[in-house]
Design a protein around this motif. Sequence first.
Motif, PDB file in Angstrom:
ATOM      1  N   VAL A  69       0.835  -1.207   0.000  1.00  0.00           N
ATOM      2  CA  VAL A  69       0.000   0.000   0.000  1.00  0.00           C
ATOM      3  C   VAL A  69       0.869   1.256   0.000  1.00  0.00           C
ATOM      4  O   VAL A  69       0.667   2.191  -0.788  1.00  0.00           O
ATOM      5  CB  VAL A  69      -0.950   0.005   1.214  1.00  0.00           C
ATOM      6  CG1 VAL A  69      -1.688   1.348   1.304  1.00  0.00           C
ATOM      7  CG2 VAL A  69      -1.952  -1.135   1.122  1.00  0.00           C
ATOM      8  N   HIS A  70       1.863   1.289   0.890  1.00  0.00           N
ATOM      9  CA  HIS A  70       2.747   2.451   0.981  1.00  0.00           C
ATOM     10  C   HIS A  70       3.500   2.684  -0.327  1.00  0.00           C
ATOM     11  O   HIS A  70       3.666   3.834  -0.770  1.00  0.00           O
ATOM     12  CB  HIS A  70       3.741   2.260   2.122  1.00  0.00           C
ATOM     13  CG  HIS A  70       3.135   2.457   3.477  1.00  0.00           C
ATOM     14  ND1 HIS A  70       3.826   2.287   4.653  1.00  0.00           N
ATOM     15  CD2 HIS A  70       1.878   2.816   3.843  1.00  0.00           C
ATOM     16  CE1 HIS A  70       3.033   2.539   5.680  1.00  0.00           C
ATOM     17  NE2 HIS A  70       1.844   2.848   5.221  1.00  0.00           N
ATOM     18  N   ALA A  71       3.972   1.613  -0.947  1.00  0.00           N
ATOM     19  CA  ALA A  71       4.724   1.751  -2.194  1.00  0.00           C
ATOM     20  C   ALA A  71       3.850   2.354  -3.281  1.00  0.00           C
ATOM     21  O   ALA A  71       4.306   3.199  -4.082  1.00  0.00           O
ATOM     22  CB  ALA A  71       5.247   0.387  -2.634  1.00  0.00           C
ATOM     23  N   GLN A  72       2.576   1.954  -3.329  1.00  0.00           N
ATOM     24  CA  GLN A  72       1.666   2.498  -4.338  1.00  0.00           C
ATOM     25  C   GLN A  72       1.367   3.971  -4.079  1.00  0.00           C
ATOM     26  O   GLN A  72       1.299   4.776  -5.014  1.00  0.00           O
ATOM     27  CB  GLN A  72       0.374   1.680  -4.370  1.00  0.00           C
ATOM     28  CG  GLN A  72       0.561   0.265  -4.891  1.00  0.00           C
ATOM     29  CD  GLN A  72      -0.764  -0.431  -5.097  1.00  0.00           C
ATOM     30  OE1 GLN A  72      -1.601   0.055  -5.842  1.00  0.00           O
ATOM     31  NE2 GLN A  72      -0.970  -1.564  -4.420  1.00  0.00           N
ATOM     32  N   ILE A  73       1.162   4.306  -2.796  1.00  0.00           N
ATOM     33  CA  ILE A  73       0.904   5.710  -2.470  1.00  0.00           C
ATOM     34  C   ILE A  73       2.105   6.566  -2.858  1.00  0.00           C
ATOM     35  O   ILE A  73       1.965   7.661  -3.419  1.00  0.00           O
ATOM     36  CB  ILE A  73       0.571   5.859  -0.971  1.00  0.00           C
ATOM     37  CG1 ILE A  73      -0.797   5.231  -0.677  1.00  0.00           C
ATOM     38  CG2 ILE A  73       0.591   7.324  -0.553  1.00  0.00           C
ATOM     39  CD1 ILE A  73      -1.178   5.220   0.789  1.00  0.00           C
ATOM     40  N   ASP A  74       3.302   6.062  -2.579  1.00  0.00           N
ATOM     41  CA  ASP A  74       4.521   6.790  -2.954  1.00  0.00           C
ATOM     42  C   ASP A  74       4.616   6.991  -4.463  1.00  0.00           C
ATOM     43  O   ASP A  74       5.236   7.964  -4.940  1.00  0.00           O
ATOM     44  CB  ASP A  74       5.758   6.041  -2.456  1.00  0.00           C
ATOM     45  CG  ASP A  74       5.961   6.175  -0.949  1.00  0.00           C
ATOM     46  OD1 ASP A  74       5.464   7.164  -0.369  1.00  0.00           O
ATOM     47  OD2 ASP A  74       6.609   5.283  -0.357  1.00  0.00           O
TER      48      ASP A  74
END
Length: 535
Positions: A69-74
């Motif tokens: 999730v964090h990687a996609q938001i980044d």
Amino acid sequence: MLRMADPLGEPDASPLQGDAAAAKAEVGEALAFVADELGKRGEAAGGDAQAVLEAQALMAQDPSILDDVHAQIDSGVNAERAVYTAFKSFQDILAGMGGYMGERAADLGDVAQRIIARLRGVSAPGVPESDTPFVLVAHDLAPADTALLDLTKVLALVTRDGGPTSHTAILARAKGITAIVGVSEADKLSDGDVVVVDAAAGVVVTDPTAEQVADAEQRRVERLAAASAPLTPGTLKDGTLVPLLANLGSPKDAAAAVELGAEGVGLFRTEFLFLDAPYAPDVASQKASYKELLEAFPGKKVVVRALDAGADKPLPFLTDKNEENPALGRRGLRALRHHEEILRDQLTALAQADAETEADLWVMAPMVADLEETVYFVDLARELGIRTAGVMAEVPSLALMADQVLTSADFVSIGTNDLTQYTLAADRMLGTVAAYQDPWHPAVLRLVAQLGAAGKAAGKGVGICGEAASDPILAVVLVGLGATTLSMTPAALADVRAELLGHTLDEARAMAQAALAAPSAAAARAAVASVSSAS
């Protein structure tokens, strides 16, 4: 009837607006909220439901999913879309694995729905509210919703999706909810339709006649009366005793089973000690759990199944990896023989717990094929201090060799779920072939009859511990085929107890013969109903 609201729509793929750190913080709050909510629902529900919901709570906090999730938001993806995509990716992996893990894919999808609902500031899809009782129809029902159904309002449950081992089916059985899962025509039902859900026949009757509705209401009243009747030993109308035992998955479930009239335990699943563990528990920790169970049943029979790993329950320290067809691979006793130290530790722990308690401990091996495997297990069990050792009849070969097997085994317990799977070549974890997973099929019943006859000739017990014993009419048929005890989910004890009291042993045998002569499962049900109504 009322339909459950459809799931939330798929989030759009619009780019992230605002700060990535703020979006990550919002996701973190939503994850924590959902995990806490699921945990509280589990505490409120207790029993099997608590374990299911606690597992879902862990899904909501899975670090691998959060990293995704964090990687996609980044990379500029909005928070809702990032959650949806990350959970969908893991859900697809589980679905592709099939079996037990495939059934858990729906649970992961429910967690994602709840997180997205929190991010949107809306309520997660749930059970509709109504001032009057209703039949609930849904694509599938999340464990969090099934666990807390208001049984004064929800008369029955019908789902389009799910198989016999989905959490919907498992929790419905545990709560005593009339339920039929995997109904392909469920989408054709609409709010306000009048239906009769006949779980005994496995059918949903649409547009029922007044007579059909009246009959269903009468059967419901009789079922409620049976549930509130005084607790008595399992007995046929002529006084023939048929002990009614409980299937349990944890010592903490023992007290509730006793309250519902369990006369002992016919199947204690020991997998809870091993699943999700990096290595097998030691003798001391196993002994403590077994002792807790045995202390709840002083003077009563308690049948414990040795670890049944493999197929839908893989363990990294025991079972083979990447088997193409694990249901036909190294599972049950086959896996334990390959790692005998694990079996020795378990039998040692059981023997030690038995020595310090007053229950009548019986221990059985799963997935046994013939006499050679039976002798191996029984000899090892006795060497390590187990007084009563038997085997499970899940593989058709064991039923065909039952006369030989019972020269060594002290008893046989029939696992109808797997016996049906292997007899009809239909994966019991696969919803697309769920129609084959029917223990009423005469081929399955003929194997039960052969086991019953062998047990009678040897003077040894032949019990039933599969879900078939939870079906009241089928339970009578199984007694007619030679079953000496019946073990089931505790919620079914009252219904089965009441049904047994309505038939003599001769009548049970006549019903059994009618089922054996039928050409199909449906025909067996019809034949037994005809014989039963005539007696």
